[in-house]
Write a protein that holds these residues in place. Sequence first.
Motif, PDB file in Angstrom:
ATOM      1  N   THR A  54       0.836  -1.202   0.000  1.00 10.68           N
ATOM      2  CA  THR A  54       0.000   0.000   0.000  1.00 10.68           C
ATOM      3  C   THR A  54       0.870   1.251   0.000  1.00 10.68           C
ATOM      4  O   THR A  54       0.617   2.204  -0.750  1.00 10.68           O
ATOM      5  N   TRP A  55       1.914   1.242   0.822  1.00 15.34           N
ATOM      6  CA  TRP A  55       2.855   2.376   0.848  1.00 15.34           C
ATOM      7  C   TRP A  55       3.480   2.574  -0.526  1.00 15.34           C
ATOM      8  O   TRP A  55       3.590   3.705  -1.004  1.00 15.34           O
ATOM      9  N   TRP A  56       3.869   1.474  -1.173  1.00 10.36           N
ATOM     10  CA  TRP A  56       4.501   1.541  -2.493  1.00 10.36           C
ATOM     11  C   TRP A  56       3.542   2.120  -3.535  1.00 10.36           C
ATOM     12  O   TRP A  56       3.929   2.974  -4.340  1.00 10.36           O
ATOM     13  N   CYS A  57       2.303   1.678  -3.492  1.00 12.53           N
ATOM     14  CA  CYS A  57       1.301   2.199  -4.434  1.00 12.53           C
ATOM     15  C   CYS A  57       1.117   3.702  -4.258  1.00 12.53           C
ATOM     16  O   CYS A  57       1.087   4.457  -5.244  1.00 12.53           O
ATOM     17  N   LEU A  58       1.015   4.145  -3.015  1.00 10.61           N
ATOM     18  CA  LEU A  58       0.839   5.573  -2.748  1.00 10.61           C
ATOM     19  C   LEU A  58       2.088   6.348  -3.156  1.00 10.61           C
ATOM     20  O   LEU A  58       1.990   7.448  -3.718  1.00 10.61           O
ATOM     21  N   GLU A  59       3.257   5.783  -2.886  1.00 10.41           N
ATOM     22  CA  GLU A  59       4.515   6.437  -3.249  1.00 10.41           C
ATOM     23  C   GLU A  59       4.650   6.602  -4.756  1.00 10.41           C
ATOM     24  O   GLU A  59       5.172   7.603  -5.243  1.00 10.41           O
ATOM     25  N   GLU A  60       4.138   5.604  -5.496  1.00  7.87           N
ATOM     26  CA  GLU A  60       4.235   5.611  -6.957  1.00  7.87           C
ATOM     27  C   GLU A  60       3.059   6.324  -7.614  1.00  7.87           C
ATOM     28  O   GLU A  60       2.977   6.379  -8.845  1.00  7.87           O
ATOM     29  N   GLY A  61       2.146   6.850  -6.802  1.00  6.47           N
ATOM     30  CA  GLY A  61       1.006   7.565  -7.350  1.00  6.47           C
ATOM     31  C   GLY A  61      -0.040   6.674  -7.990  1.00  6.47           C
ATOM     32  O   GLY A  61      -0.798   7.111  -8.873  1.00  6.47           O
ATOM     33  N   VAL A  62      -0.108   5.417  -7.556  1.00  3.03           N
ATOM     34  CA  VAL A  62      -1.088   4.476  -8.098  1.00  3.03           C
ATOM     35  C   VAL A  62      -2.468   4.785  -7.518  1.00  3.03           C
ATOM     36  O   VAL A  62      -2.621   4.958  -6.305  1.00  3.03           O
ATOM     37  N   ASP A  63      -3.466   4.850  -8.381  1.00  2.00           N
ATOM     38  CA  ASP A  63      -4.848   5.048  -7.955  1.00  2.00           C
ATOM     39  C   ASP A  63      -5.352   3.731  -7.358  1.00  2.00           C
ATOM     40  O   ASP A  63      -5.487   2.736  -8.073  1.00  2.00           O
ATOM     41  N   LEU A  64      -5.635   3.717  -6.065  1.00  2.00           N
ATOM     42  CA  LEU A  64      -6.034   2.473  -5.407  1.00  2.00           C
ATOM     43  C   LEU A  64      -7.390   1.972  -5.887  1.00  2.00           C
ATOM     44  O   LEU A  64      -7.732   0.812  -5.658  1.00  2.00           O
ATOM     45  N   ALA A  65      -8.144   2.812  -6.562  1.00  2.00           N
ATOM     46  CA  ALA A  65      -9.422   2.386  -7.132  1.00  2.00           C
ATOM     47  C   ALA A  65      -9.238   1.700  -8.489  1.00  2.00           C
ATOM     48  O   ALA A  65     -10.182   1.105  -9.011  1.00  2.00           O
ATOM     49  N   ASP A  66      -8.033   1.768  -9.043  1.00  2.00           N
ATOM     50  CA  ASP A  66      -7.716   1.151 -10.335  1.00  2.00           C
ATOM     51  C   ASP A  66      -7.088  -0.215 -10.083  1.00  2.00           C
ATOM     52  O   ASP A  66      -5.880  -0.334  -9.860  1.00  2.00           O
ATOM     53  N   GLU A  67      -7.920  -1.266 -10.123  1.00  2.00           N
ATOM     54  CA  GLU A  67      -7.435  -2.603  -9.781  1.00  2.00           C
ATOM     55  C   GLU A  67      -6.287  -3.051 -10.684  1.00  2.00           C
ATOM     56  O   GLU A  67      -5.326  -3.668 -10.214  1.00  2.00           O
ATOM     57  N   ALA A  68      -6.367  -2.760 -11.969  1.00  2.00           N
ATOM     58  CA  ALA A  68      -5.310  -3.173 -12.890  1.00  2.00           C
ATOM     59  C   ALA A  68      -3.977  -2.533 -12.519  1.00  2.00           C
ATOM     60  O   ALA A  68      -2.917  -3.186 -12.565  1.00  2.00           O
ATOM     61  N   ALA A  69      -4.016  -1.260 -12.129  1.00  2.00           N
ATOM     62  CA  ALA A  69      -2.794  -0.567 -11.744  1.00  2.00           C
ATOM     63  C   ALA A  69      -2.224  -1.130 -10.444  1.00  2.00           C
ATOM     64  O   ALA A  69      -0.997  -1.256 -10.288  1.00  2.00           O
ATOM     65  N   VAL A  70      -3.099  -1.491  -9.511  1.00  2.00           N
ATOM     66  CA  VAL A  70      -2.647  -2.080  -8.245  1.00  2.00           C
ATOM     67  C   VAL A  70      -2.024  -3.447  -8.502  1.00  2.00           C
ATOM     68  O   VAL A  70      -0.995  -3.802  -7.909  1.00  2.00           O
ATOM     69  N   ILE A  71      -2.614  -4.229  -9.405  1.00  2.00           N
ATOM     70  CA  ILE A  71      -2.062  -5.534  -9.757  1.00  2.00           C
ATOM     71  C   ILE A  71      -0.677  -5.378 -10.381  1.00  2.00           C
ATOM     72  O   ILE A  71       0.268  -6.111 -10.043  1.00  2.00           O
ATOM     73  N   ASP A  72      -0.530  -4.406 -11.283  1.00  2.00           N
ATOM     74  CA  ASP A  72       0.769  -4.151 -11.906  1.00  2.00           C
ATOM     75  C   ASP A  72       1.810  -3.780 -10.846  1.00  2.00           C
ATOM     76  O   ASP A  72       2.963  -4.231 -10.904  1.00  2.00           O
ATOM     77  N   ALA A  73       1.411  -2.981  -9.868  1.00  2.00           N
ATOM     78  CA  ALA A  73       2.325  -2.588  -8.797  1.00  2.00           C
ATOM     79  C   ALA A  73       2.737  -3.803  -7.968  1.00  2.00           C
ATOM     80  O   ALA A  73       3.907  -3.939  -7.577  1.00  2.00           O
ATOM     81  N   ALA A  74       1.797  -4.699  -7.713  1.00  2.00           N
ATOM     82  CA  ALA A  74       2.098  -5.908  -6.941  1.00  2.00           C
ATOM     83  C   ALA A  74       3.067  -6.813  -7.692  1.00  2.00           C
ATOM     84  O   ALA A  74       3.961  -7.431  -7.090  1.00  2.00           O
ATOM     85  N   GLU A  75       2.910  -6.895  -9.008  1.00  2.00           N
ATOM     86  CA  GLU A  75       3.798  -7.737  -9.808  1.00  2.00           C
ATOM     87  C   GLU A  75       5.236  -7.226  -9.776  1.00  2.00           C
ATOM     88  O   GLU A  75       6.184  -8.014  -9.853  1.00  2.00           O
ATOM     89  N   ALA A  76       5.407  -5.907  -9.663  1.00  2.00           N
ATOM     90  CA  ALA A  76       6.742  -5.304  -9.694  1.00  2.00           C
ATOM     91  C   ALA A  76       7.215  -4.869  -8.306  1.00  2.00           C
ATOM     92  O   ALA A  76       8.182  -4.114  -8.185  1.00  2.00           O
ATOM     93  N   PHE A  77       6.558  -5.335  -7.273  1.00  2.00           N
ATOM     94  CA  PHE A  77       6.785  -4.898  -5.899  1.00  2.00           C
ATOM     95  C   PHE A  77       8.216  -5.201  -5.436  1.00  2.00           C
ATOM     96  O   PHE A  77       8.588  -6.368  -5.258  1.00  2.00           O
ATOM     97  N   PRO A  78       9.057  -4.186  -5.192  1.00  2.00           N
ATOM     98  CA  PRO A  78      10.457  -4.405  -4.810  1.00  2.00           C
ATOM     99  C   PRO A  78      10.627  -4.539  -3.293  1.00  2.00           C
ATOM    100  O   PRO A  78      11.261  -3.721  -2.625  1.00  2.00           O
ATOM    101  N   LEU A  79      10.079  -5.602  -2.737  1.00  2.00           N
ATOM    102  CA  LEU A  79      10.052  -5.795  -1.285  1.00  2.00           C
ATOM    103  C   LEU A  79      11.230  -6.638  -0.811  1.00  2.00           C
ATOM    104  O   LEU A  79      11.577  -7.650  -1.420  1.00  2.00           O
ATOM    105  N   THR A  80      11.809  -6.216   0.314  1.00  2.00           N
ATOM    106  CA  THR A  80      12.773  -7.033   1.053  1.00  2.00           C
ATOM    107  C   THR A  80      12.303  -7.049   2.497  1.00  2.00           C
ATOM    108  O   THR A  80      12.188  -5.989   3.126  1.00  2.00           O
TER     109      THR A  80
END
Length: 239
Positions: A54-80
């Motif tokens: 969620t922090w990453w989506c907000l940081e990247e300016g992803v519209d949380l109402a846009d499911e496709a954009a959230v899915i794309d963010a999850a696929e590229a999620f640079p988590l450690t």
Amino acid sequence: MSERPVTQPDAQLSGFVVAIDGPSGSGKSSVSKQVARTLDFGYLDTGAMYRALTWWCLEEGVDLADEAAVIDAAEAFPLTIGTDPDAPTVEVAGHDVAADIRETRISTQVSAVAGVIPVREIMRRLQRRLISEAGASRGGVVAEGRDITTVVAPDAPVRILLTASEEARLARRSKELHGHDGAEAVAATRSQIVDRDKADSAVSQFTVAADGVTTVDTSDLDFDGSVAAVLQVVAAARA
């Protein structure tokens, strides 16, 4: 709501896995960390992973109402994420976000991300990999969070639903956030407990134990008693 994608069969989990689910404020995180320390196991907070996304989506300016954009963010999620119970770390793209993901702005919006079914599948695969890596490294792992006993690790040898009354959960979270459990603090905390659980319950079952899941009610237990109750369930399974 997007449909859950078709997935391949999961590989067997490595190590001895203790999976702990339950509603907000039930003590999942604090109890799970102490259980992991006692057993010298790894520890994985899957809820922190959704918060970090969620922090990453907000940081990247992803519209949380846009499911496709959230899915794309999850696929590229640079988590450690670290699995040491004494020093659990959460980093996104090299940034330490352990404190940031506990902010109210994340708590109030994480359900919008966690409610996207394809995102849950992406995270489930990542969570199983992290559980296996920690289990292989330390011989076992305590993993806690939504769906952990039923969807993420239904094959774990120990599955526990850690629960407590709404009154007890509100008091605990109020003390954690505000330092006391007075009426004003409880009222300010209610949305983070009741409202979030209501939103999460649309995609996750965490109020009633599934078949094979042991319920541990901590309403009348202090912290040490809660840890002891979970360790008793683990000991019985290992025996």
